[in-house]
Scaffold this motif. Structure first.
Motif, PDB file in Angstrom:
ATOM      1  N   ASP A 143      41.414  34.048  52.187  1.00  0.00           N
ATOM      2  CA  ASP A 143      40.571  32.859  52.044  1.00  0.00           C
ATOM      3  C   ASP A 143      39.640  32.938  50.847  1.00  0.00           C
ATOM      4  N   VAL A 144      39.663  34.040  50.097  1.00  0.00           N
ATOM      5  CA  VAL A 144      38.785  34.241  48.937  1.00  0.00           C
ATOM      6  C   VAL A 144      39.634  34.381  47.679  1.00  0.00           C
ATOM      7  N   THR A 145      39.301  33.607  46.654  1.00  0.00           N
ATOM      8  CA  THR A 145      39.900  33.810  45.335  1.00  0.00           C
ATOM      9  C   THR A 145      39.067  34.864  44.618  1.00  0.00           C
ATOM     10  N   LEU A 146      39.632  36.017  44.422  1.00  0.00           N
ATOM     11  CA  LEU A 146      38.893  37.163  43.899  1.00  0.00           C
ATOM     12  C   LEU A 146      39.225  37.401  42.436  1.00  0.00           C
ATOM     13  N   ILE A 147      38.179  37.468  41.605  1.00  0.00           N
ATOM     14  CA  ILE A 147      38.334  37.809  40.186  1.00  0.00           C
ATOM     15  C   ILE A 147      37.589  39.117  39.939  1.00  0.00           C
ATOM     16  N   GLY A 148      38.350  40.188  39.767  1.00  0.00           N
ATOM     17  CA  GLY A 148      37.756  41.479  39.483  1.00  0.00           C
ATOM     18  C   GLY A 148      37.587  41.669  37.984  1.00  0.00           C
ATOM     19  N   VAL A 149      36.399  42.064  37.585  1.00  0.00           N
ATOM     20  CA  VAL A 149      36.089  42.242  36.162  1.00  0.00           C
ATOM     21  C   VAL A 149      36.153  43.729  35.832  1.00  0.00           C
ATOM     22  N   GLY A 150      37.037  44.091  34.909  1.00  0.00           N
ATOM     23  CA  GLY A 150      37.245  45.492  34.578  1.00  0.00           C
ATOM     24  C   GLY A 150      36.382  45.968  33.421  1.00  0.00           C
ATOM     25  N   GLY A 161      31.701  48.539  33.587  1.00  0.00           N
ATOM     26  CA  GLY A 161      30.713  48.099  32.618  1.00  0.00           C
ATOM     27  C   GLY A 161      31.205  48.329  31.199  1.00  0.00           C
ATOM     28  N   GLY A 162      30.343  47.987  30.242  1.00  0.00           N
ATOM     29  CA  GLY A 162      30.701  48.198  28.859  1.00  0.00           C
ATOM     30  C   GLY A 162      31.178  46.943  28.158  1.00  0.00           C
ATOM     31  N   PRO A 163      31.617  47.057  26.910  1.00  0.00           N
ATOM     32  CA  PRO A 163      32.006  45.893  26.105  1.00  0.00           C
ATOM     33  C   PRO A 163      33.106  45.049  26.740  1.00  0.00           C
ATOM     34  N   GLU A 164      34.102  45.708  27.372  1.00  0.00           N
ATOM     35  CA  GLU A 164      35.191  44.944  27.986  1.00  0.00           C
ATOM     36  C   GLU A 164      34.681  44.068  29.130  1.00  0.00           C
ATOM     37  N   THR A 165      33.760  44.585  29.909  1.00  0.00           N
ATOM     38  CA  THR A 165      33.187  43.826  31.013  1.00  0.00           C
ATOM     39  C   THR A 165      32.401  42.628  30.491  1.00  0.00           C
ATOM     40  N   LEU A 166      31.581  42.858  29.466  1.00  0.00           N
ATOM     41  CA  LEU A 166      30.780  41.772  28.895  1.00  0.00           C
ATOM     42  C   LEU A 166      31.679  40.692  28.303  1.00  0.00           C
TER      43      LEU A 166
END
Length: 258
Positions: A143-150, A161-166
């Motif tokens: 029921d959740v659309t999940l967007i994981g930020v790497g 964290g870091g430049p890729e995350t930003l």
């Protein structure tokens, strides 16, 4: 202060603990034996107070007393069990601000992990997060659309964290951000590392509304990096604030007394 005044003051456990924290803040360390004399209480009472403060992550227990806590170096697993009842109460109050059918962002933290566990079902939510524990909690939910930020994985925070995350966050947008903090004071929100602080600032930038979540211990802890002032937040959800706090609107999560 007279002996009678001291007795009246320190018969209250919260007042004793405040006095212990002030002493450790000034000296970096306090001996249990000295506290028995200064507070006029029994060794058992001092031991209970120090165990409670250490359990809440406010001090570090050492042989014969207690020292200042190094909050930036406390592992995630240890932080997750500190003040757990307060974190659950804060999370329960924060979840009431989740609007069905919207996108929300969950910052990395032990309180925001509790929010992930309590997100309502059938609310048609999109959740953006860089927190690996939150991703693990939400991944099985259809029921959740999940967007994981790497990005670069931080083992202490169990987040990316870091430049890729930003860069990943730059083109996203959410209705509500639930922002965690290493420490809080009258001027704003603080983080432990520059990477952590930059990620929090980027999350604030993509959110239409920012809700800071953190238990009352955060006002006693300290952290080196100022993330933002209270003007960047719309609400603080907590279980207690210092006397005279006026930084932002506050909502309280209640818990059973300990």
């Amino acid at each position: 202060m007279s002996d009678i005044e001291a007795s009246l003051r320190y018969s209250s456990a919260p007042h004793r603990r405040e006095a212990i924290l002030r002493r450790i803040e000034l000296d970096g360390y306090v001996a249990a034996a000295d506290l028995v004399t200064e507070l006029g209480v029994s060794p058992n009472t001092v031991r209970r107070d120090l165990r409670r403060l250490a359990g809440d992550g406010l001090v570090r227990a050492v042989r014969g007393g207690a020292a200042a806590a190094d909050v930036g170096a406390t592992p995630f697993t240890d932080r997750s069990v500190q003040a757990s009842a307060a974190k659950r109460a804060v999370a329960a109050a924060a979840v009431r601000h989740v609007e069905p059918g919207t996108a929300i962002a969950l910052d990395s933290g032990t309180t925001t992990l509790e929010i992930a566990k309590l997100l309502p079902s059938a609310a048609d939510l999109t959740v953006i997060t860089h927190s690996l524990p939150a991703i693990a909690v939400l991944a099985p939910r259809p029921d959740v659309t999940l967007i994981g930020v790497g990005g670069q994985y931080g083992r202490d925070t169990r987040s990316f964290g870091g430049p890729e995350t930003l860069a990943s966050l730059e083109h996203m947008s959410v209705r509500t951000l639930f922002l965690a903090a290493t420490a809080l004071d009258g001027s704003g929100v603080y983080g432990a590392t520059p990477y952590e602080a930059e990620t929090k600032r980027r999350l604030i930038a993509i959110a239409r509304r920012t809700i800071v979540v953190g238990d009352a211990r955060k006002f006693v802890l300290s952290a080196p990096i100022r993330v933002c002032g209270w003007d960047a937040a719309d609400l603080l959800v907590t279980d207690g604030v210092p006397h005279g706090f006026e930084g932002v609107d506050v909502e309280f999560g209640s818990r059973a007394p300990v």
